[in-house]
Structures are given as C-alpha cells and as structure tokens.
Enzyme design. Structure first.
Site, short mmCIF file in Angstrom:
data_model
loop_
_atom_site.label_atom_id
_atom_site.label_comp_id
_atom_site.label_asym_id
_atom_site.label_seq_id
_atom_site.Cartn_x
_atom_site.Cartn_y
_atom_site.Cartn_z
N PRO A 10 -0.65 -26.37 51.15
CG PRO A 10 1.40 -25.77 50.43
CD PRO A 10 0.65 -26.72 50.65
CG ASN A 11 -0.61 -20.53 49.19
OD1 ASN A 11 -0.66 -19.67 49.76
ND2 ASN A 11 0.42 -21.22 48.48
NE ARG A 18 -6.51 -12.77 47.46
CZ ARG A 18 -5.68 -13.09 48.74
NH1 ARG A 18 -4.70 -13.70 48.36
NH2 ARG A 18 -6.19 -12.27 49.38
CE1 TYR A 23 -4.76 -24.23 41.09
CE2 TYR A 23 -4.26 -22.06 41.46
CZ TYR A 23 -3.96 -23.23 41.02
OH TYR A 23 -2.41 -23.24 41.15
CG ASN A 74 -4.69 -30.30 45.52
OD1 ASN A 74 -3.31 -30.36 45.58
ND2 ASN A 74 -5.45 -29.59 45.00
CB ALA A 77 3.40 -25.75 46.00
CD GLU A 98 -0.14 -36.38 43.35
OE1 GLU A 98 0.69 -37.30 43.65
OE2 GLU A 98 0.37 -35.41 42.63
CG HIS A 100 -2.54 -32.16 41.62
ND1 HIS A 100 -2.02 -31.31 42.50
CD2 HIS A 100 -1.87 -33.39 41.33
CE1 HIS A 100 -0.98 -32.19 42.88
NE2 HIS A 100 -0.86 -33.31 42.31
NE ARG A 107 -1.16 -24.37 36.58
CZ ARG A 107 -1.21 -23.76 37.92
NH1 ARG A 107 -1.71 -24.91 38.56
NH2 ARG A 107 -0.89 -22.75 38.44
O1 CA2 Z 1 -4.02 -27.90 40.63
C1 CA2 Z 1 -3.75 -28.18 41.66
O2 CA2 Z 1 -4.69 -28.44 42.59
C2 CA2 Z 1 -2.45 -27.60 42.41
O3 CA2 Z 1 -1.99 -28.69 43.51
C3 CA2 Z 1 -2.57 -26.36 42.97
C4 CA2 Z 1 -1.48 -25.95 43.62
C5 CA2 Z 1 -0.23 -25.92 42.61
O4 CA2 Z 1 0.90 -25.49 43.27
C6 CA2 Z 1 -0.09 -27.36 41.98
O5 CA2 Z 1 0.87 -27.51 41.24
C7 CA2 Z 1 -1.43 -27.92 41.58
C8 CA2 Z 1 -1.53 -24.48 44.14
C9 CA2 Z 1 -2.79 -24.24 44.90
C10 CA2 Z 1 -2.72 -22.82 45.50
O6 CA2 Z 1 -4.15 -22.57 45.37
C11 CA2 Z 1 -4.56 -21.29 45.00
C12 CA2 Z 1 -6.06 -21.06 45.07
C13 CA2 Z 1 -6.46 -19.68 45.00
C14 CA2 Z 1 -5.53 -18.85 44.70
C15 CA2 Z 1 -3.99 -19.04 44.62
C16 CA2 Z 1 -3.63 -20.08 44.95
#
Ligand code: CA2
Length: 147
Positions: A10-11, A18, A23, A74, A77, A98, A100, A107
């Site tokens: 997700p996301n 964003r 990221y 990946n 969340a 996996e 990240h 974090r």
């Molecule tokens: O660091 C990572 O790759 C995560 O899997 C990213 C997840 C986060 O919940 C994990 O704890 C770590 C969040 C992905 C959301 O991606 C976004 C990208 C751009 C803007 C907003 C969210």
C-alpha cells in the site's frame, strides 16, 4: 524462461510523488527497472504488481507458486501488521525477499518489527531503491546455488 515478481504494497504507488524526504524522488517504475536490469543480464524476466489491498497481495502470493522463481516484496505498512501475508508466504515454496526503501530501524518503533521477516529468505532495509536491485541479485545468486 525464469521469472521474478516484484510485489509492492500500500501507498508505494505514490513513490516519487509525495514525501521525497523519506523515500526519495524515484518512482515505483524506477525501482522495478533496477531489479529488471539485474535480472535481464541473467536471462530472467521480471513482472510487477502493486496493490493497496491486503487480500489482493495475498492472492498474488498464492498465485506465484509455479509461476515465479522468487518474489521481491515490499509489503509497506502491512509488514508490521499482517498475519495473512505471513501465512501466504509460509504456504508457498517460492522464496521471498523483503525489501524496505527506508531504514525502518531509524524510524518509529512500530516499524521495527516485521511480521514477515521470519518466513522470508532475507530482508534488505535502508538502501533506497537500490534495495530492489540487491534483492534481485540475492534471489538470482541463491537460485544459481551460489549461497
Ligand atoms: O521503507 C519502506 O519501504 C516501507 O516499506 C515503506 C512503507 C512503510 O509503512 C514501511 O514502514 C517502510 C510506506 C510506503 C508508503 O510509501 C509512500 C511513498 C510516497 C509517499 C507516501 C507514501
């Protein structure tokens, strides 16, 4: 032809659009491209799938059996919450790495624990989009029996 699946949760479709402070500016397409470049050198194809829905990710994992040699995942969340994804990974023979993008250990504490890591072959954390390439390399080398 051997195949790998790059699976994103997700996301991650928002990557590059964003929150560049966490990221970076790269997009999901850029991440897939990094994995694909490494795989192509070894004659391996890469498919990709992103979903914001846990059940769809579970479906994709179940359907990977017999179709893919490995999954670069990946889970975003869902990493920190999903027993359903963990059970799906446990139910297949296909190795899962996996990934990240961010260093989750730097974090919030709720990101420090992965429900999935114990059932994955390995985990790559904190190297940005390069992690997708590293995961492809790790899977391919282990498929070739070099590990
Ligand atoms: O660091 C990572 O790759 C995560 O899997 C990213 C997840 C986060 O919940 C994990 O704890 C770590 C969040 C992905 C959301 O991606 C976004 C990208 C751009 C803007 C907003 C969210």
């Amino acid at each position: 032809m051997k195949r790998l699946l790059v699976l994103n949760g997700p996301n991650l479709n928002l990557l590059g659009k964003r929150e560049p402070g966490i990221y970076g500016h790269g997009t999901l397409d850029d991440a897939v491209k990094l994995a694909r470049e490494t795989a192509t050198e070894k004659g391996i194809e890469v498919d990709e799938y992103q979903s914001n829905h846990e059940g769809e990710l579970i479906d994709a994992i179940q359907q990977a059996e017999g179709k893919y040699e490995g999954i670069i995942f990946n889970p975003a969340a869902y990493t920190h919450t999903s027993i359903g994804l963990r059970d799906a990974i446990s139910a297949i023979e296909v190795p899962v790495v996996e990934v990240h993008i961010s260093n989750v250990h730097q974090r919030e504490s709720f990101r420090h624990h992965s429900m999935l890591a114990p059932v994955c072959q390995g985990q790559i954390v904190g190297f940005g989009l390069l992690g997708y390439r590293l995961a492809a390399l790790a899977l391919i080398e282990s498929l070739e029996g070099r590990r």
